[in-house]
Design an enzyme around this catalytic site. Structure first.
Site, PDB file in Angstrom:
ATOM      1  N   ASP A 120       8.713  -2.426  -9.793  1.00 21.00           N
ATOM      2  CA  ASP A 120       7.590  -1.811  -9.099  1.00 21.00           C
ATOM      3  C   ASP A 120       7.286  -2.673  -7.889  1.00 21.00           C
ATOM      4  O   ASP A 120       6.702  -3.752  -8.008  1.00 21.00           O
ATOM      5  CB  ASP A 120       6.375  -1.696 -10.024  1.00 21.00           C
ATOM      6  CG  ASP A 120       5.259  -0.852  -9.418  1.00 21.00           C
ATOM      7  OD1 ASP A 120       5.286  -0.634  -8.192  1.00 21.00           O
ATOM      8  OD2 ASP A 120       4.371  -0.404 -10.168  1.00 21.00           O
TER       9      ASP A 120
ATOM     10  N   GLU B 243       5.641  -1.447  -5.222  1.00 19.08           N
ATOM     11  CA  GLU B 243       4.601  -0.625  -4.607  1.00 19.08           C
ATOM     12  C   GLU B 243       5.241   0.497  -3.794  1.00 19.08           C
ATOM     13  O   GLU B 243       6.270   0.321  -3.164  1.00 19.08           O
ATOM     14  CB  GLU B 243       3.631  -1.453  -3.773  1.00 19.08           C
ATOM     15  CG  GLU B 243       2.327  -0.719  -3.425  1.00 19.08           C
ATOM     16  CD  GLU B 243       1.619  -0.130  -4.646  1.00 19.08           C
ATOM     17  OE1 GLU B 243       1.972   0.977  -5.061  1.00 19.08           O
ATOM     18  OE2 GLU B 243       0.722  -0.800  -5.189  1.00 19.08           O
TER      19      GLU B 243
ATOM     20  N   GLY C 269      -0.456  -1.492  -9.765  1.00 17.00           N
ATOM     21  CA  GLY C 269      -1.272  -2.353  -8.931  1.00 17.00           C
ATOM     22  C   GLY C 269      -2.630  -1.796  -8.597  1.00 17.00           C
ATOM     23  O   GLY C 269      -3.549  -2.532  -8.275  1.00 17.00           O
ATOM     24  N   ASP C 270      -2.765  -0.451  -8.692  1.00 16.68           N
ATOM     25  CA  ASP C 270      -4.068   0.162  -8.430  1.00 16.68           C
ATOM     26  C   ASP C 270      -4.807   0.452  -9.730  1.00 16.68           C
ATOM     27  O   ASP C 270      -5.668   1.349  -9.789  1.00 16.68           O
ATOM     28  CB  ASP C 270      -3.921   1.447  -7.609  1.00 16.68           C
ATOM     29  CG  ASP C 270      -2.901   2.396  -8.202  1.00 16.68           C
ATOM     30  OD1 ASP C 270      -2.329   2.072  -9.264  1.00 16.68           O
ATOM     31  OD2 ASP C 270      -2.676   3.468  -7.616  1.00 16.68           O
TER      32      ASP C 270
END
Length: 265
Positions: A186, A188, A262-263
């Site tokens: 991942d 992003e 990440g969010d």
């Protein structure tokens, strides 16, 4: 720069606490340590404290000495995430070295986080490597089950703002062979099985009871993905080559995320 486990010491000399539990009957907490230095979790501490009620794991302590403890998102230490809650402490017990221990059993909505950009977690183009031992059977296709470097803002900021292991059955760009689960990166704005949005034919599913997953990234040009059955065999290399287009150089921010993207989802 960080080492987390609810089941055992990751250093031979470590003799501190592994994690903290909180019980629902009175909202008090208890630290869970080790049977001996370098050994296995003292599960009896949790069993006694949580008898007759339910418990959640509020924090997993960093054994490295850098203080990068992982608190659940939504706690007083990591506020502001209404989508996350702590994992239930008794979802899965296992045997480690002949002794009982409890895993950190992540379900949708469970997530842990640490802003470590001032306490040793690599930022920008700094190189890093990471690994985890996780379940190959308790997986899903949701985004995202990650462990690694993430945004300090807890937002999807930019390509290269993350550098985390992803493990699950997501087929982000399509064209996947089989049903997974796979070790992916991942970074992003995408889960990468290799160096591009095309399916990497060297990928392999790892549906084993326990899986070792590894990601290495030099921060400027290359990354590698490795994985294996954690109980037998050697690590297989799924990718060792160029970063995807748009991810060179990396823009890592230095937080650590576990159990979400990440969010925070």
């Amino acid at each position: 720069m960080a080492a987390h486990s609810t089941t055992r010491a990751l250093y031979g000399a470590y003799n501190g606490n592994l994690y903290q539990v909180r019980r629902s009957s009175d909202n008090t907490t208890r630290e869970v340590g080790l049977l001996s230095a370098g050994g296995v979790a003292n599960a009896a501490t949790q069993d006694s404290f949580c008898a007759g009620t339910t418990c959640v794991i509020t924090v997993v302590y960093d054994q490295s000495g850098h203080g990068n403890d992982m608190w659940y998102q939504g706690s007083a230490q990591v506020p502001g995430s209404s989508q996350s809650s702590p994992a239930r402490a008794t979802s899965e017990s296992l045997t480690v070295g002949g002794s009982k221990a409890y895993s950190l059993y992540i379900n949708p909505g469970n997530s842990y986080w640490r802003d470590g950009h001032l306490t040793g977690v690599p930022t920008g183009t700094q190189p890093e490597g990471m690994y985890m031992v996780t379940s190959g059977t308790h997986v899903n296709s949701g985004c995202c089950f990650d462990y690694g470097n993430s945004e300090t803002t807890r937002k999807a900021d930019a390509a290269g703002a993350m550098d985390s292991i992803n493990f699950g059955t997501e087929c982000w760009f399509g064209g996947c062979t089989g049903g997974g689960p796979w070790v992916q990166a991942d970074l992003e704005w995408g889960l990468y099985p290799g160096g591009s949005q095309s399916w990497n034919p060297n990928q392999r599913a790892l549906p084993n009871k326990y899986v070792t997953a590894m990601l290495k990234n030099n921060g400027t040009s290359r990354f590698a993905l490795k994985g294996s059955n954690a109980q037998a065999g050697s690590l297989a290399t799924m990718w060792d080559g160029a970063l995807p287009s748009g991810y060179n150089p990396m823009k890592k921010q230095g937080a650590i995320v576990l159990g979400s993207g990440g969010d925070c989802v």
